[in-house]
Design a protein around this motif. Structure first.
Motif, PDB file in Angstrom:
ATOM      1  N   VAL A 654      11.196  11.314  39.851  1.00  0.00           N
ATOM      2  CA  VAL A 654      10.196  12.132  40.734  1.00  0.00           C
ATOM      3  C   VAL A 654      10.269  11.273  42.007  1.00  0.00           C
ATOM      4  O   VAL A 654       9.989  10.191  42.052  1.00  0.00           O
ATOM      5  CB  VAL A 654       8.812  12.069  39.982  1.00  0.00           C
ATOM      6  CG1 VAL A 654       7.722  12.829  41.185  1.00  0.00           C
ATOM      7  CG2 VAL A 654       8.950  12.747  38.532  1.00  0.00           C
ATOM      8  N   SER A 655      10.298  12.000  43.072  1.00  0.00           N
ATOM      9  CA  SER A 655      10.011  11.340  44.431  1.00  0.00           C
ATOM     10  C   SER A 655       8.811  10.878  44.750  1.00  0.00           C
ATOM     11  O   SER A 655       7.868  11.161  44.084  1.00  0.00           O
ATOM     12  CB  SER A 655      10.175  12.390  45.721  1.00  0.00           C
ATOM     13  OG  SER A 655       9.438  13.416  45.450  1.00  0.00           O
ATOM     14  N   ILE A 656       8.802   9.879  45.563  1.00  0.00           N
ATOM     15  CA  ILE A 656       7.534   9.313  46.079  1.00  0.00           C
ATOM     16  C   ILE A 656       6.235  10.276  46.586  1.00  0.00           C
ATOM     17  O   ILE A 656       5.062  10.275  46.099  1.00  0.00           O
ATOM     18  CB  ILE A 656       7.780   8.005  46.839  1.00  0.00           C
ATOM     19  CG1 ILE A 656       8.673   7.190  46.492  1.00  0.00           C
ATOM     20  CG2 ILE A 656       6.143   7.428  47.425  1.00  0.00           C
ATOM     21  CD1 ILE A 656       8.938   5.911  47.368  1.00  0.00           C
ATOM     22  N   SER A 657       6.740  11.391  47.271  1.00  0.00           N
ATOM     23  CA  SER A 657       5.727  12.304  47.717  1.00  0.00           C
ATOM     24  C   SER A 657       5.245  13.199  46.613  1.00  0.00           C
ATOM     25  O   SER A 657       4.044  13.438  46.728  1.00  0.00           O
ATOM     26  CB  SER A 657       6.403  13.221  48.689  1.00  0.00           C
ATOM     27  OG  SER A 657       7.691  13.970  48.213  1.00  0.00           O
ATOM     28  N   ALA A 658       5.866  13.369  45.563  1.00  0.00           N
ATOM     29  CA  ALA A 658       5.655  14.156  44.504  1.00  0.00           C
ATOM     30  C   ALA A 658       4.511  13.223  43.849  1.00  0.00           C
ATOM     31  O   ALA A 658       3.406  13.821  43.278  1.00  0.00           O
ATOM     32  CB  ALA A 658       6.727  14.685  43.508  1.00  0.00           C
ATOM     33  N   LEU A 659       5.002  12.069  43.376  1.00  0.00           N
ATOM     34  CA  LEU A 659       3.977  11.294  42.798  1.00  0.00           C
ATOM     35  C   LEU A 659       2.579  11.152  43.589  1.00  0.00           C
ATOM     36  O   LEU A 659       1.382  11.080  42.971  1.00  0.00           O
ATOM     37  CB  LEU A 659       4.509   9.743  42.655  1.00  0.00           C
ATOM     38  CG  LEU A 659       5.732   9.670  41.712  1.00  0.00           C
ATOM     39  CD1 LEU A 659       6.184   8.327  41.621  1.00  0.00           C
ATOM     40  CD2 LEU A 659       5.159   9.984  40.046  1.00  0.00           C
ATOM     41  N   ILE A 660       2.592  10.953  44.882  1.00  0.00           N
ATOM     42  CA  ILE A 660       1.239  10.965  45.742  1.00  0.00           C
ATOM     43  C   ILE A 660       0.642  12.244  45.513  1.00  0.00           C
ATOM     44  O   ILE A 660      -0.777  12.145  45.178  1.00  0.00           O
ATOM     45  CB  ILE A 660       1.823  10.415  47.015  1.00  0.00           C
ATOM     46  CG1 ILE A 660       2.407   9.535  47.256  1.00  0.00           C
ATOM     47  CG2 ILE A 660       0.445  10.523  47.989  1.00  0.00           C
ATOM     48  CD1 ILE A 660       2.755   8.950  48.644  1.00  0.00           C
ATOM     49  N   ALA A 661       1.303  13.425  45.427  1.00  0.00           N
ATOM     50  CA  ALA A 661       0.381  14.623  45.419  1.00  0.00           C
ATOM     51  C   ALA A 661      -0.131  14.761  43.986  1.00  0.00           C
ATOM     52  O   ALA A 661      -1.211  15.214  43.807  1.00  0.00           O
ATOM     53  CB  ALA A 661       1.511  16.017  45.555  1.00  0.00           C
ATOM     54  N   ILE A 662       0.517  14.200  42.881  1.00  0.00           N
ATOM     55  CA  ILE A 662      -0.164  14.269  41.681  1.00  0.00           C
ATOM     56  C   ILE A 662      -1.318  13.490  41.463  1.00  0.00           C
ATOM     57  O   ILE A 662      -2.353  13.725  40.851  1.00  0.00           O
ATOM     58  CB  ILE A 662       0.878  13.860  40.408  1.00  0.00           C
ATOM     59  CG1 ILE A 662       2.163  15.009  40.565  1.00  0.00           C
ATOM     60  CG2 ILE A 662       0.399  13.685  39.135  1.00  0.00           C
ATOM     61  CD1 ILE A 662       3.431  14.535  39.593  1.00  0.00           C
ATOM     62  N   LEU A 663      -1.316  12.206  42.018  1.00  0.00           N
ATOM     63  CA  LEU A 663      -2.364  11.197  42.109  1.00  0.00           C
ATOM     64  C   LEU A 663      -3.496  11.907  42.658  1.00  0.00           C
ATOM     65  O   LEU A 663      -4.645  11.633  42.393  1.00  0.00           O
ATOM     66  CB  LEU A 663      -1.967   9.871  42.478  1.00  0.00           C
ATOM     67  CG  LEU A 663      -0.846   8.915  41.820  1.00  0.00           C
ATOM     68  CD1 LEU A 663      -0.720   7.742  42.535  1.00  0.00           C
ATOM     69  CD2 LEU A 663      -1.368   8.784  40.295  1.00  0.00           C
ATOM     70  N   LEU A 664      -3.377  12.451  43.928  1.00  0.00           N
ATOM     71  CA  LEU A 664      -4.376  12.997  44.551  1.00  0.00           C
ATOM     72  C   LEU A 664      -5.023  14.139  43.916  1.00  0.00           C
ATOM     73  O   LEU A 664      -6.364  14.550  43.806  1.00  0.00           O
ATOM     74  CB  LEU A 664      -3.845  13.762  45.916  1.00  0.00           C
ATOM     75  CG  LEU A 664      -3.581  12.546  47.102  1.00  0.00           C
ATOM     76  CD1 LEU A 664      -2.897  13.340  48.342  1.00  0.00           C
ATOM     77  CD2 LEU A 664      -4.705  11.912  47.441  1.00  0.00           C
ATOM     78  N   CYS A 665      -4.107  15.222  42.980  1.00  0.00           N
ATOM     79  CA  CYS A 665      -4.990  15.928  42.291  1.00  0.00           C
ATOM     80  C   CYS A 665      -5.597  15.453  41.000  1.00  0.00           C
ATOM     81  O   CYS A 665      -6.807  15.949  40.781  1.00  0.00           O
ATOM     82  CB  CYS A 665      -3.568  16.980  41.605  1.00  0.00           C
ATOM     83  SG  CYS A 665      -2.986  17.972  42.979  1.00  0.00           S
ATOM     84  N   ILE A 666      -5.171  14.312  40.601  1.00  0.00           N
ATOM     85  CA  ILE A 666      -5.943  13.734  39.410  1.00  0.00           C
ATOM     86  C   ILE A 666      -7.303  13.163  39.773  1.00  0.00           C
ATOM     87  O   ILE A 666      -8.460  13.185  39.390  1.00  0.00           O
ATOM     88  CB  ILE A 666      -5.365  12.447  38.848  1.00  0.00           C
ATOM     89  CG1 ILE A 666      -3.822  13.349  38.090  1.00  0.00           C
ATOM     90  CG2 ILE A 666      -6.179  11.888  37.786  1.00  0.00           C
ATOM     91  CD1 ILE A 666      -3.134  12.366  37.523  1.00  0.00           C
ATOM     92  N   VAL A 667      -7.320  12.531  41.086  1.00  0.00           N
ATOM     93  CA  VAL A 667      -8.544  11.983  41.567  1.00  0.00           C
ATOM     94  C   VAL A 667      -9.573  13.042  42.074  1.00  0.00           C
ATOM     95  O   VAL A 667     -10.814  12.943  42.035  1.00  0.00           O
ATOM     96  CB  VAL A 667      -8.198  11.147  42.809  1.00  0.00           C
ATOM     97  CG1 VAL A 667      -9.507  10.689  43.609  1.00  0.00           C
ATOM     98  CG2 VAL A 667      -7.575   9.856  42.525  1.00  0.00           C
ATOM     99  N   THR A 668      -9.220  13.926  42.450  1.00  0.00           N
ATOM    100  CA  THR A 668     -10.064  15.438  43.074  1.00  0.00           C
ATOM    101  C   THR A 668     -10.658  15.755  41.566  1.00  0.00           C
ATOM    102  O   THR A 668     -11.911  15.998  41.952  1.00  0.00           O
ATOM    103  CB  THR A 668      -9.019  16.414  43.615  1.00  0.00           C
ATOM    104  OG1 THR A 668      -8.490  15.926  44.997  1.00  0.00           O
ATOM    105  CG2 THR A 668      -9.983  17.293  43.980  1.00  0.00           C
ATOM    106  N   ILE A 669      -9.893  16.045  40.676  1.00  0.00           N
ATOM    107  CA  ILE A 669     -10.695  16.466  39.216  1.00  0.00           C
ATOM    108  C   ILE A 669     -11.681  15.379  38.819  1.00  0.00           C
ATOM    109  O   ILE A 669     -12.716  15.912  38.376  1.00  0.00           O
ATOM    110  CB  ILE A 669      -9.424  16.568  38.341  1.00  0.00           C
ATOM    111  CG1 ILE A 669      -8.458  17.937  38.751  1.00  0.00           C
ATOM    112  CG2 ILE A 669     -10.033  16.999  36.925  1.00  0.00           C
ATOM    113  CD1 ILE A 669      -7.274  18.069  37.973  1.00  0.00           C
ATOM    114  N   LEU A 670     -11.247  14.111  38.859  1.00  0.00           N
ATOM    115  CA  LEU A 670     -12.246  13.002  38.348  1.00  0.00           C
ATOM    116  C   LEU A 670     -13.503  13.066  39.478  1.00  0.00           C
ATOM    117  O   LEU A 670     -14.750  13.185  38.501  1.00  0.00           O
ATOM    118  CB  LEU A 670     -11.584  11.736  38.442  1.00  0.00           C
ATOM    119  CG  LEU A 670     -10.706  11.546  37.431  1.00  0.00           C
ATOM    120  CD1 LEU A 670     -10.033  10.238  37.406  1.00  0.00           C
ATOM    121  CD2 LEU A 670     -11.250  11.796  36.020  1.00  0.00           C
ATOM    122  N   VAL A 671     -13.276  13.408  40.611  1.00  0.00           N
ATOM    123  CA  VAL A 671     -14.568  13.578  41.535  1.00  0.00           C
ATOM    124  C   VAL A 671     -15.492  14.735  41.141  1.00  0.00           C
ATOM    125  O   VAL A 671     -16.651  14.694  40.984  1.00  0.00           O
ATOM    126  CB  VAL A 671     -14.286  13.414  42.889  1.00  0.00           C
ATOM    127  CG1 VAL A 671     -15.177  13.812  43.836  1.00  0.00           C
ATOM    128  CG2 VAL A 671     -13.563  12.110  43.328  1.00  0.00           C
TER     129      VAL A 671
END
Length: 833
Positions: A654-671
């Protein structure tokens, strides 16, 4: 032989006589004797001799004189009668023979008709009509014959022409030659008893003689123009008048003349062309002439008719006047801080020519490096600055300005009176000027990369006034990589520079006078970043490297190149960082390298991806190197290595940009989850603060957006709460409602619901501090964001309602009781519980 000649002579003379009579009628020579005939028709004498004898001019003159002489005329008549007798004898012997005499001029058949000239005058007065215009004669005419005419103007009703029994042709009405100039008629002769024609019809023409009954007419208005100083005889324009009378007669001939302006112009009396008479026409003296042109017919004869018209002639301006100054001295004042091209003042010039011929040329004598003069929109002189003035250097100027003009005609009209030189005086006004930098722009060269020397230079400004205030320096803007010493103007770098990010920096430096006026001066400081070889070369042209399945060993499968962000043209060197058994790399020593296939057994079925690791080095100082991966595709190709399609290799990871997008989605859900939990906890705490158990308070809450199931629905509200207040002592009245309103506990539990309701109503009526609630269920506090508004019935009227509630009976059995309460089914009175 003599007899035959005499007969021919007589016959020819008879024909000639009748022809000449007809010609006389056509030419208007009626009444001419033989003497006149000899003078008017000398050429007819040659027809006398059938042999066509050519007579010399002297002989013709002698023959004419003989015919005029009485002796010869008598002899001619004698011969005529002798010939006539012989001719009569010949005709009686052979009456069926028709003698035709040919002539080199005329070819006519012998006729029996004879009549005089037929000319009719136009515009005959009615009292003078009818009027005879001719006589019909025929050899067959007698007592039993009658003449008739037919043709134009003879229609049997309104005949213009008639013939009487004697053969006289009469004009019966007034003719107008301008409407019809001639009439073609036919003459008829017939026996009055047998009504048979006695001779062939003959056609003749009645010509209408013109009289001068029309005046000349100018059909147009005439306007012309001519340049001033035109030569004598130069044509201006031509006027033309028309006359409806006969143009071949004096009645239709028109003569022209000028009634005024003859000293300047002349007119051709025949053609109407107006030309210049005076070669010294001057527009500045008179720019327009109005001439009266007279046109008349019957030129040179009395009784002519005439008309006039006005011709306008405009004089076209030429450059025949020199430009000159209106006065000899000009004085102006100008502030020293005015910019170049500023207009100091106007130098008006006068030129009697029109604007297009006013073209002055100005020359500044002395100080032509400070001042210049150019034409304005009115072609006057505008004195302007070439550069700004300095009061401290020079406070006054005095110089001369000369004016000239090109293209002026020889011997100008104002020669000797023109003023071509003017004296100009300039006074410079001192002003408080802003600081002036020593240069219009400063440029500094700075190497990119780590800062070796922070100080790159300095700027300097001065006060141009005599006060010479000190300067305070500053830099405007936040993007400038420099700092400046406010006292000395020294420039210092405050961060590293990168040429590849920005090659040139522009900084706006301000110098301010330390004076009450605090004037400011500005200058641009340009920083040019010098290149340092600090970037690694990069591989280019990677996409054009591929293998065709049919490639052989030694095939060049592509050419690669290199690029560098630095200002480094190379040379770039290429080598393999790792050896390859399938490919080789050849450095072309021109900043390119070729990839060569060395292994044949490569096909699209190969699962492994082919790539090379290539090391590139540039030619800079210090040398920069990089290792790049070159992926090589395996393709199906046509002839000439034309690609059909290539194998696609699946790339894992997975590319770095895809990893960053996935992490942002997880953080948003947790919030979101955390916020939801916090909100629930906050609501629970608010319920506890009411002093009731959660279960009990829940029973008092009703969801406003739930309509419920009618009377049988008891899930929305538990009626047991009405009795719970009898057993709870924790509720206390509050001065104002909280988040949820709290019902006050009755003083005693009587177990009777009716008694409890009365107690609550009494408490509500006597509680001045609390909100008046009209039911046991609290509706007063809806919340700050409720859209429903108040549900209290205090503001609603339940008496004399005009609403129609018949529709409640259509809602089914659940709303039957409600329909009865509101008087449906014919009940007009309120229902009791």
């Amino acid at each position: 032989e003599v007899s035959r000649g005499a007969a021919r002579f007589a016959d020819r003379w008879t024909e000639l006589d009748s022809e000449l009579v007809q010609v006389h009628a056509e030419l208007g020579w009626a009444g001419l004797g033989w003497a006149g005939l000899g003078e008017q028709l000398e050429f007819k004498l040659t027809d006398i001799f059938p042999s066509g004898l050519e007579q010399k001019p002297a002989q013709l003159e002698a023959l004419r004189q003989r015919m005029i002489h009485p002796v010869w005329r008598q002899m001619a008549w004698t011969l005529l009668w002798a010939g006539f007798l012989v001719l009569q004898f010949i005709l009686s012997a052979a009456e069926d023979v028709k003698v035709v005499q040919h002539s080199p001029v005329l070819h006519r058949q012998k006729r029996e008709w004879r009549f005089n000239t037929l000319l009719a005058s136009e515009e005959i007065a009615p009292q003078n009509l009818p009027q005879q215009i001719g006589q019909l004669e025929n050899t067959h005419a007698g007592s039993n014959t009658q003449f008739k005419i037919s043709g134009e103007g003879v229609d049997g009703v309104n005949d213009l022409f008639k013939v009487n029994e004697a053969g006289q042709i009469m004009v019966m009405a007034t003719l107008d030659r301008e409407k019809k100039s001639s009439y073609k008629l036919k003459a008829h002769i017939f026996n009055t008893h047998t009504k048979q024609p006695l001779d062939e019809d003959i056609e003749f023409t009645v010509k209408v003689q013109d009289v001068n009954d029309h005046s000349p007419v100018f059909s147009d208005t005439y306007t012309g123009s001519i340049r001033e100083r035109s030569r004598k005889g130069a044509a201006v324009l031509t006027v033309r008048a028309t006359d409806e009378d006969d143009s071949t007669s004096p009645n239709g001939n028109i003569a022209y003349k000028l009634l005024n302006g003859t000293q300047y112009f002349s007119i051709n009396s025949n053609t109407g062309e107006i030309s210049v008479q005076d070669a010294k026409l001057d527009r500045e003296t008179q720019s327009q002439y109005k001439l009266i042109v007279h046109a008349s017919d019957l030129p040179g004869l009395p009784g002519g008719l005439s008309t006039t018209t006005i011709v306008t002639i405009n004089i076209i301006d030429i450059n025949d006047n020199m430009a000159s100054f209106k006065k000899g001295t000009f004085s102006f004042s100008v502030r020293e801080n005015e910019q170049p091209q500023f207009t100091v003042g106007m130098l008006p010039v006068e030129d009697q020519d029109e604007k297009q011929n006013k073209n002055p040329i100005f020359t500044v004598k002395n100080f032509n490096d400070v001042f210049y003069v150019e034409q304005d929109q009115q072609n006057d002189g505008a004195l302007k600055l070439i550069k700004s003035l300095d009061y401290e250097t020079n406070s006054t100027y005095s110089f001369k300005v000369e004016v000239g003009e090109d293209g002026v005609a020889e011997l100008p009209d104002n020669q000797g009176s023109k003023l071509t030189t003017a004296q100009v005086y300039i006074t410079v006004i001192d002003v408080d000027e802003p600081p002036v930098f020593s240069k219009a722009e400063y440029t500094f060269n700075v190497q990119e990369g780590p800062i070796r020397n922070k100080v790159i230079g300095s700027v300097s400004a001065r006060d141009p006034d005599r006060t010479n205030y000190k300067m305070k320096y500053s830099i405007r803007g936040l993007n400038c990589p420099l700092e400046i010493d406010e006292n000395t103007g020294q420039l210092v770098l405050k961060k590293e520079l990168d040429r590849e990010t920005e090659a040139t920096h522009l900084c706006d430096v301000t110098a301010q006078e330390m004076s009450p006026s605090a004037l400011k001066g500005y200058v641009i400081v340009k920083i040019k970043v010098l290149d340092v070889n600090d970037n690694q070369p990069e591989l280019t042209n990677k996409s054009n490297i591929y293998i065709c399945e049919n490639d052989k060993n030694g095939t060049i499968i592509g050419t690669i190149g290199a690029a560098d962000k630095d200002e480094n043209p190379g040379p770039f060197r290429f080598i393999l960082a790792k050896r390859s058994s399938n490919f080789s790399l050849h450095d072309n020593l021109n900043n390119t390298a070729t990839v060569v296939l060395t292994h044949r057994d490569l096909s699209m079925d190969t699962l492994e991806e082919n790539f090379l690791e290539i090391e590139i080095s540039d030619g800079g100082t210090p040398v920069q190197k990089s290792i790049s991966q070159l992926h090589i595709r395996v393709c199906k190709c046509r002839k000439g290595r034309q690609i059909d399609y290539c194998r696609v290799y699946a790339h894992t990871g997975v590319s770095i940009s895809a990893l960053i997008a996935i992490l942002l989605c997880i953080v948003t859900i947790l919030v979101i989850v955390i916020l939801f939990v916090l909100r629930k906890r906050y609501q629970k705490q608010n319920l506890v603060t009411l002093g009731k158990p959660v279960g009990e308070i829940h029973e008092q809450l009703v969801t406003y957006d739930e309509e419920g199931g009618g009377e049988m629905d008891t899930n929305g509200y538990d009626v047991s709460i009405l009795s719970s207040a009898c057993h709870s002592s924790s509720l206390r009245p509050t001065p104002a409602p909280a988040v949820y309103a709290v019902a006050k506990k009755p003083p005693a539990c009587k177990g009777d619901m009716a008694m409890m309701i009365e107690v609550k109503k009494d408490e509500a009526d006597h509680d001045r501090d609390g909100i008046p609630y009209d039911t046991l269920h609290i509706y007063g506090y809806e919340g700050t964001e409720s859209l429903a508004g108040s549900l209290s019935s205090l503001d609603s009227s339940s008496v004399a309602s005009n609403l129609d509630y018949d529709f409640l009976s259509d809602w089914g059995p659940r709303f039957r009781t409600l329909a009865q309460l509101y008087g449906v089914d014919g009940s007009d009175s309120d229902s009791s519980y």
